[in-house]
Design a protein around this motif. Structure first.
Motif, PDB file in Angstrom:
ATOM      1  N   PHE A  23      83.104 -15.760  22.416  1.00  0.00           N
ATOM      2  CA  PHE A  23      81.735 -15.515  21.936  1.00  0.00           C
ATOM      3  C   PHE A  23      80.873 -15.105  23.117  1.00  0.00           C
ATOM      4  O   PHE A  23      80.580 -15.915  23.978  1.00  0.00           O
ATOM      5  N   PRO A  25      77.498 -13.152  23.260  1.00  0.00           N
ATOM      6  CA  PRO A  25      76.348 -12.400  22.729  1.00  0.00           C
ATOM      7  C   PRO A  25      75.635 -11.618  23.826  1.00  0.00           C
ATOM      8  O   PRO A  25      75.546 -12.075  24.968  1.00  0.00           O
ATOM      9  N   LYS A  26      75.171 -10.394  23.497  1.00  0.00           N
ATOM     10  CA  LYS A  26      74.467  -9.545  24.460  1.00  0.00           C
ATOM     11  C   LYS A  26      73.063  -9.246  23.942  1.00  0.00           C
ATOM     12  O   LYS A  26      72.899  -8.950  22.754  1.00  0.00           O
ATOM     13  N   ASP A  27      72.093  -9.304  24.830  1.00  0.00           N
ATOM     14  CA  ASP A  27      70.707  -8.970  24.492  1.00  0.00           C
ATOM     15  C   ASP A  27      70.621  -7.474  24.153  1.00  0.00           C
ATOM     16  O   ASP A  27      71.167  -6.638  24.875  1.00  0.00           O
ATOM     17  N   ILE A 248      80.081 -20.295  18.320  1.00  0.00           N
ATOM     18  CA  ILE A 248      79.181 -19.599  17.379  1.00  0.00           C
ATOM     19  C   ILE A 248      78.440 -20.653  16.574  1.00  0.00           C
ATOM     20  O   ILE A 248      77.220 -20.635  16.455  1.00  0.00           O
TER      21      ILE A 248
END
Length: 250
Positions: A23, A25-27, A248
């Protein structure tokens, strides 16, 4: 049932913590994300147009509007308010974009043409403008709370959430099918094994038209409102929900 769910969740949590999923996540960057609140993203099938709900930081802070950003060479450009007759002084939120980007379904609350607290509406993208929203009618909307629509990629099936009048914790995922004349058929609960006596929300039907993502308090998980998916089976029924795992879900 609650105690049984508690025990199953405890066992699931121990297992999930020991086996975390990948996991990262990217801005999305400053084109989309600002000091204002941005949420409820929805994307077209090509993956180059993102529509989202934005709540202002000044002026009427309750006014939510729809913005869109286009991805060019891997970068999301500055989001702009959707042109046309879609955004109003009322709240617009929780939208779902048809796969080809030509229709937008959303929740509108306390409107003159509404049947209950919040109803589901549609707007069409015609000649570069979004049309005045249309209430989907009594096949979908009722005196209860309807929100969080997700339109199937072929535009034939609408998934959404219904609660009692006003927002409630006991919500169910509903399903309605579009008739040949464009009207929507009477909505029915999606049923087991997706819906439980607890709250199910935030349905998202994947572009494969077979995988439904949703949140639930009624299946074993890490805590409240874990994310799950269920796969449509060859006979049309839905498969056992699968928890997306830790981290997540936390």
């Amino acid at each position: 049932a609650e105690f049984d769910l508690f025990i199953r969740s405890l066992e699931f949590g121990i297992e999930a913590l020991a086996n975390p999923v990948i996991f990262e996540p990217k801005d999305l960057g400053g084109g989309v994300n600002t000091e204002a609140m941005e949420y409820f993203p929805s994307i077209n099938a090509k993956g180059d147009i993102l529509v989202y709900t934005k709540r202002m930081t000044e002026g009427d802070k309750r006014d939510e509007d729809f913005y869109a950003s286009r991805r060019v060479e891997g970068v999301w450009e500055r989001g702009a308010k959707l042109e046309g007759f879609l955004n109003t002084h009322d709240n617009e939120g929780a939208q779902s974009l048809l796969a080809d980007g030509s229709e937008l379904y959303f929740a509108g609350c306390q409107r003159m043409d509404g049947y209950g607290s919040c109803d589901i509406y549609v707007s069409y993208f015609i000649n570069g403008l979004w049309t005045k929203p249309e209430n989907l009618g009594q096949g979908v909307n009722s005196g209860s709370w309807e929100s969080q629509p997700s339109i199937s990629p072929d535009g034939k099936t609408l998934y959404f959430v219904r609660g009692k009048a006003g927002y409630t914790t006991n919500t169910s995922i509903m399903i309605s099918t579009r008739n040949a004349d464009g009207t929507w058929g009477k909505a029915t609960p999606i049923g087991a094994p997706i819906n439980t006596p607890f709250a199910e929300e935030s349905p998202f039907i994947h572009f494969d038209n077979q995988t439904l993502f949703f949140t639930s308090d009624g299946h074993a998980g890490m805590g409240r409102k874990d994310l799950f998916y269920s796969k449509k089976q060859p006979d049309g029924s839905w498969g056992t929900p699968v928890n997306l795992g830790y981290p997540i879900n936390s």
